[in-house]
Structures are given as C-alpha cells and as structure tokens.
Design a protein around this motif. Sequence first.
Motif, PDB file in Angstrom:
ATOM      1  N   ILE A  70      57.062  27.251  53.204  1.00 46.77           N
ATOM      2  CA  ILE A  70      55.690  26.967  53.639  1.00 46.77           C
ATOM      3  C   ILE A  70      54.809  28.116  53.167  1.00 46.77           C
ATOM      4  O   ILE A  70      55.185  29.281  53.287  1.00 46.77           O
ATOM      5  N   GLU A  71      53.620  27.769  52.664  1.00 50.57           N
ATOM      6  CA  GLU A  71      52.712  28.788  52.144  1.00 50.57           C
ATOM      7  C   GLU A  71      51.302  28.584  52.701  1.00 50.57           C
ATOM      8  O   GLU A  71      50.832  27.455  52.820  1.00 50.57           O
ATOM      9  N   VAL A  72      50.646  29.702  53.017  1.00 49.35           N
ATOM     10  CA  VAL A  72      49.247  29.684  53.433  1.00 49.35           C
ATOM     11  C   VAL A  72      48.425  30.273  52.290  1.00 49.35           C
ATOM     12  O   VAL A  72      48.704  31.370  51.817  1.00 49.35           O
ATOM     13  N   THR A  73      47.418  29.505  51.842  1.00 46.52           N
ATOM     14  CA  THR A  73      46.539  29.930  50.755  1.00 46.52           C
ATOM     15  C   THR A  73      45.128  29.467  51.058  1.00 46.52           C
ATOM     16  O   THR A  73      44.920  28.309  51.420  1.00 46.52           O
ATOM     17  N   ASP A  74      44.157  30.346  50.899  1.00 48.79           N
ATOM     18  CA  ASP A  74      42.738  29.995  51.103  1.00 48.79           C
ATOM     19  C   ASP A  74      42.506  29.321  52.454  1.00 48.79           C
ATOM     20  O   ASP A  74      41.809  28.309  52.546  1.00 48.79           O
ATOM     21  N   SER A  75      43.118  29.855  53.505  1.00 46.17           N
ATOM     22  CA  SER A  75      42.978  29.333  54.864  1.00 46.17           C
ATOM     23  C   SER A  75      43.471  27.895  54.999  1.00 46.17           C
ATOM     24  O   SER A  75      43.026  27.141  55.844  1.00 46.17           O
ATOM     25  N   ARG A  76      44.421  27.514  54.138  1.00 46.62           N
ATOM     26  CA  ARG A  76      45.050  26.194  54.181  1.00 46.62           C
ATOM     27  C   ARG A  76      46.558  26.380  54.135  1.00 46.62           C
ATOM     28  O   ARG A  76      47.046  27.413  53.681  1.00 46.62           O
ATOM     29  N   ILE A  77      47.289  25.386  54.586  1.00 49.48           N
ATOM     30  CA  ILE A  77      48.743  25.486  54.622  1.00 49.48           C
ATOM     31  C   ILE A  77      49.354  24.283  53.912  1.00 49.48           C
ATOM     32  O   ILE A  77      48.778  23.194  53.920  1.00 49.48           O
ATOM     33  N   HIS A  78      50.499  24.504  53.282  1.00 50.70           N
ATOM     34  CA  HIS A  78      51.199  23.383  52.648  1.00 50.70           C
ATOM     35  C   HIS A  78      52.687  23.682  52.562  1.00 50.70           C
ATOM     36  O   HIS A  78      53.126  24.821  52.706  1.00 50.70           O
ATOM     37  N   MET A  79      53.452  22.618  52.349  1.00 47.75           N
ATOM     38  CA  MET A  79      54.886  22.740  52.133  1.00 47.75           C
ATOM     39  C   MET A  79      55.054  22.981  50.635  1.00 47.75           C
ATOM     40  O   MET A  79      54.865  22.077  49.820  1.00 47.75           O
ATOM     41  N   LYS A  80      55.363  24.208  50.281  1.00 49.68           N
ATOM     42  CA  LYS A  80      55.469  24.578  48.867  1.00 49.68           C
ATOM     43  C   LYS A  80      56.683  23.932  48.223  1.00 49.68           C
ATOM     44  O   LYS A  80      56.622  23.450  47.091  1.00 49.68           O
ATOM     45  N   SER A  81      57.801  23.916  48.950  1.00 51.51           N
ATOM     46  CA  SER A  81      59.006  23.267  48.435  1.00 51.51           C
ATOM     47  C   SER A  81      59.895  22.872  49.604  1.00 51.51           C
ATOM     48  O   SER A  81      59.772  23.398  50.710  1.00 51.51           O
ATOM     49  N   ALA A  82      60.799  21.926  49.323  1.00 49.10           N
ATOM     50  CA  ALA A  82      61.738  21.458  50.341  1.00 49.10           C
ATOM     51  C   ALA A  82      62.979  20.928  49.646  1.00 49.10           C
ATOM     52  O   ALA A  82      62.912  20.418  48.529  1.00 49.10           O
ATOM     53  N   SER A  83      64.099  21.033  50.323  1.00 53.36           N
ATOM     54  CA  SER A  83      65.353  20.566  49.740  1.00 53.36           C
ATOM     55  C   SER A  83      65.613  19.085  50.010  1.00 53.36           C
ATOM     56  O   SER A  83      66.613  18.548  49.553  1.00 53.36           O
ATOM     57  N   CYS A  84      64.710  18.412  50.705  1.00 54.24           N
ATOM     58  CA  CYS A  84      64.897  16.986  50.996  1.00 54.24           C
ATOM     59  C   CYS A  84      64.741  16.158  49.715  1.00 54.24           C
ATOM     60  O   CYS A  84      64.101  16.589  48.757  1.00 54.24           O
ATOM     61  N   ILE A 102      51.944  17.927  58.721  1.00 55.61           N
ATOM     62  CA  ILE A 102      52.887  17.887  57.603  1.00 55.61           C
ATOM     63  C   ILE A 102      54.272  17.760  58.222  1.00 55.61           C
ATOM     64  O   ILE A 102      54.642  18.570  59.070  1.00 55.61           O
ATOM     65  N   VAL A 103      55.027  16.755  57.798  1.00 56.82           N
ATOM     66  CA  VAL A 103      56.326  16.481  58.420  1.00 56.82           C
ATOM     67  C   VAL A 103      57.401  16.337  57.356  1.00 56.82           C
ATOM     68  O   VAL A 103      57.233  15.605  56.387  1.00 56.82           O
ATOM     69  N   CYS A 104      58.514  17.035  57.560  1.00 51.78           N
ATOM     70  CA  CYS A 104      59.712  16.860  56.739  1.00 51.78           C
ATOM     71  C   CYS A 104      60.799  16.341  57.685  1.00 51.78           C
ATOM     72  O   CYS A 104      61.457  17.126  58.371  1.00 51.78           O
ATOM     73  N   LEU A 105      60.928  15.031  57.761  1.00 54.41           N
ATOM     74  CA  LEU A 105      61.895  14.438  58.687  1.00 54.41           C
ATOM     75  C   LEU A 105      63.338  14.825  58.388  1.00 54.41           C
ATOM     76  O   LEU A 105      64.076  15.186  59.300  1.00 54.41           O
ATOM     77  N   PRO A 106      63.787  14.776  57.123  1.00 56.90           N
ATOM     78  CA  PRO A 106      65.192  15.119  56.867  1.00 56.90           C
ATOM     79  C   PRO A 106      65.573  16.533  57.316  1.00 56.90           C
ATOM     80  O   PRO A 106      66.671  16.758  57.808  1.00 56.90           O
ATOM     81  N   ASN A 107      64.640  17.483  57.159  1.00 58.66           N
ATOM     82  CA  ASN A 107      64.933  18.875  57.498  1.00 58.66           C
ATOM     83  C   ASN A 107      64.391  19.280  58.870  1.00 58.66           C
ATOM     84  O   ASN A 107      64.503  20.438  59.263  1.00 58.66           O
TER      85      ASN A 107
END
Length: 120
Positions: A70-84, A102-107
């Motif tokens: 998970i990464e925070v950039t410019d006062s925003r957040i996102h899932m940068k990568s996931a193994s799902c 933001i939801v990653c159900l498998p993980n």
Amino acid sequence: MKIKKMIPIGITAAAAAVCAAALVYGKYSDSGNVAYVYHNGEEIAKLPLDGSTDGKIITIKDDDGNENVIEVTDSRIHMKSASCKDQLCVKMGYREHEDTPIVCLPNKVVIIIKEKASGK
C-alpha cells in the motif's frame, strides 16, 4: 417580454449551480481524511491523508505468503501491488475520499477512508 420571464429562471438556475458547487466542494475539499488499513479484520495502520504521510509504503505479508503493498502519494492511497490473482484491488486506483473502500478479498486487506473531524 420573454426576457423578463427568463430572468427568474436564470437566477434560479444560477443559485442551484452555486449550491451544488458548494456541496461538492465541501465534500471533496481537503478535510484531513484518514485511511484505516485492516488485515484479517484488525486495524494495522491509520494514515492521515493530509500530506504528512506522502511517500509512506506499507507491506502486509501473511503466513500463507500473500503480500499487499500500500502506498500513500499526494494525500491519496492505493494498493500498489498484491499477490492475488484477480488484481481488482490494484485496479481500483487511488482513493482520497470516503466514496469507496479498497478491498483485496483473497488476501483479506481493506482500506477504508473516513473523515478525520467526524471520527466516524
């Protein structure tokens, strides 16, 4: 005579536009939102989205080898990568408001954004 009839309609439309803009600006202005990161239902991080956590990266690994970054950039957040396999959480992109988590159900990783002031 038609112009005199159009004036009240124009004033009403302008007032409605100003009210709509104020509502949208109020909801999406920099209100100091906070992102809460959960793994397996437990809060593991609380990240203010006010610029103070820009550049912050959180890596979540579990015993099964699953990983989310998970990464925070410019006062925003996102899932940068996931193994799902489906990568839906990564494709959700950046979030900064309370609209959609933001939801990653498998993980079993969830990021929920809440207003800092309301403490909801």
